[in-house]
Design a protein around this motif. Structure first.
Motif, PDB file in Angstrom:
ATOM      1  N   MET A  24      10.270   9.691  17.544  1.00 58.71           N
ATOM      2  CA  MET A  24       9.696   8.423  16.879  1.00 58.71           C
ATOM      3  C   MET A  24       9.007   9.445  15.364  1.00 58.71           C
ATOM      4  O   MET A  24       9.397  10.853  15.509  1.00 58.71           O
ATOM      5  N   ARG A  28       8.316   5.278  10.937  1.00 55.85           N
ATOM      6  CA  ARG A  28       8.677   4.566  12.380  1.00 55.85           C
ATOM      7  C   ARG A  28       8.138   3.667  13.067  1.00 55.85           C
ATOM      8  O   ARG A  28       7.526   2.457  13.195  1.00 55.85           O
ATOM      9  N   LEU A  29       7.069   4.600  12.916  1.00 59.20           N
ATOM     10  CA  LEU A  29       5.573   3.746  13.936  1.00 59.20           C
ATOM     11  C   LEU A  29       4.475   2.490  13.167  1.00 59.20           C
ATOM     12  O   LEU A  29       4.325   2.290  13.962  1.00 59.20           O
ATOM     13  N   ARG A  30       5.026   2.782  12.402  1.00 51.05           N
ATOM     14  CA  ARG A  30       4.251   1.741  11.221  1.00 51.05           C
ATOM     15  C   ARG A  30       5.323   0.861  11.787  1.00 51.05           C
ATOM     16  O   ARG A  30       4.209  -0.204  10.919  1.00 51.05           O
ATOM     17  N   THR A  31       6.056   0.656  11.337  1.00 55.01           N
ATOM     18  CA  THR A  31       7.101  -0.895  11.801  1.00 55.01           C
ATOM     19  C   THR A  31       6.107  -1.468  13.434  1.00 55.01           C
ATOM     20  O   THR A  31       6.961  -2.894  13.015  1.00 55.01           O
ATOM     21  N   PHE A  32       5.679  -0.794  13.591  1.00 57.63           N
ATOM     22  CA  PHE A  32       5.138  -1.312  15.296  1.00 57.63           C
ATOM     23  C   PHE A  32       3.274  -2.149  15.273  1.00 57.63           C
ATOM     24  O   PHE A  32       2.844  -1.597  14.187  1.00 57.63           O
ATOM     25  N   LYS A  33       3.182  -3.265  15.458  1.00 59.28           N
ATOM     26  CA  LYS A  33       2.580  -3.945  15.155  1.00 59.28           C
ATOM     27  C   LYS A  33       1.249  -2.837  15.782  1.00 59.28           C
ATOM     28  O   LYS A  33       1.092  -2.357  17.193  1.00 59.28           O
ATOM     29  N   ASP A  36       0.139  -0.087  11.390  1.00 55.87           N
ATOM     30  CA  ASP A  36       0.471  -0.387  10.569  1.00 55.87           C
ATOM     31  C   ASP A  36      -0.205   0.334   9.413  1.00 55.87           C
ATOM     32  O   ASP A  36       0.063   0.753   8.121  1.00 55.87           O
TER      33      ASP A  36
END
Length: 65
Positions: A24, A28-33, A36
């Motif tokens: 991860m 990519r982590l920022r794409t999760f609700k 951001d």
């Protein structure tokens, strides 16, 4: 000691799949609700903590099978 070959093979397969998984990244982590606006520093720390948790869970499940 006799070992069931099917069981040895089946327990190695999840580990091989896990090792092929991409790590991860903060991007990519920022794409999760809810993640951001997380900073790179906090994201790296969180990712490391999640990886440690996953290792603990994997080892626990692996020992039980």
């Amino acid at each position: 000691m006799l070992v069931n070959k099917d069981r040895v093979h089946s327990s190695e397969e999840p580990l091989k799949q896990l090792l092929k998984t991409k790590r991860m990244t903060p991007k990519r982590l920022r794409t999760f609700k809810g993640f951001d606006t997380i900073s790179d520093c906090k994201a790296e720390k969180l990712i490391g903590e999640l990886e440690e948790l996953c290792k603990i869970m994997f080892n626990h499940i692996h020992r039980r099978t």
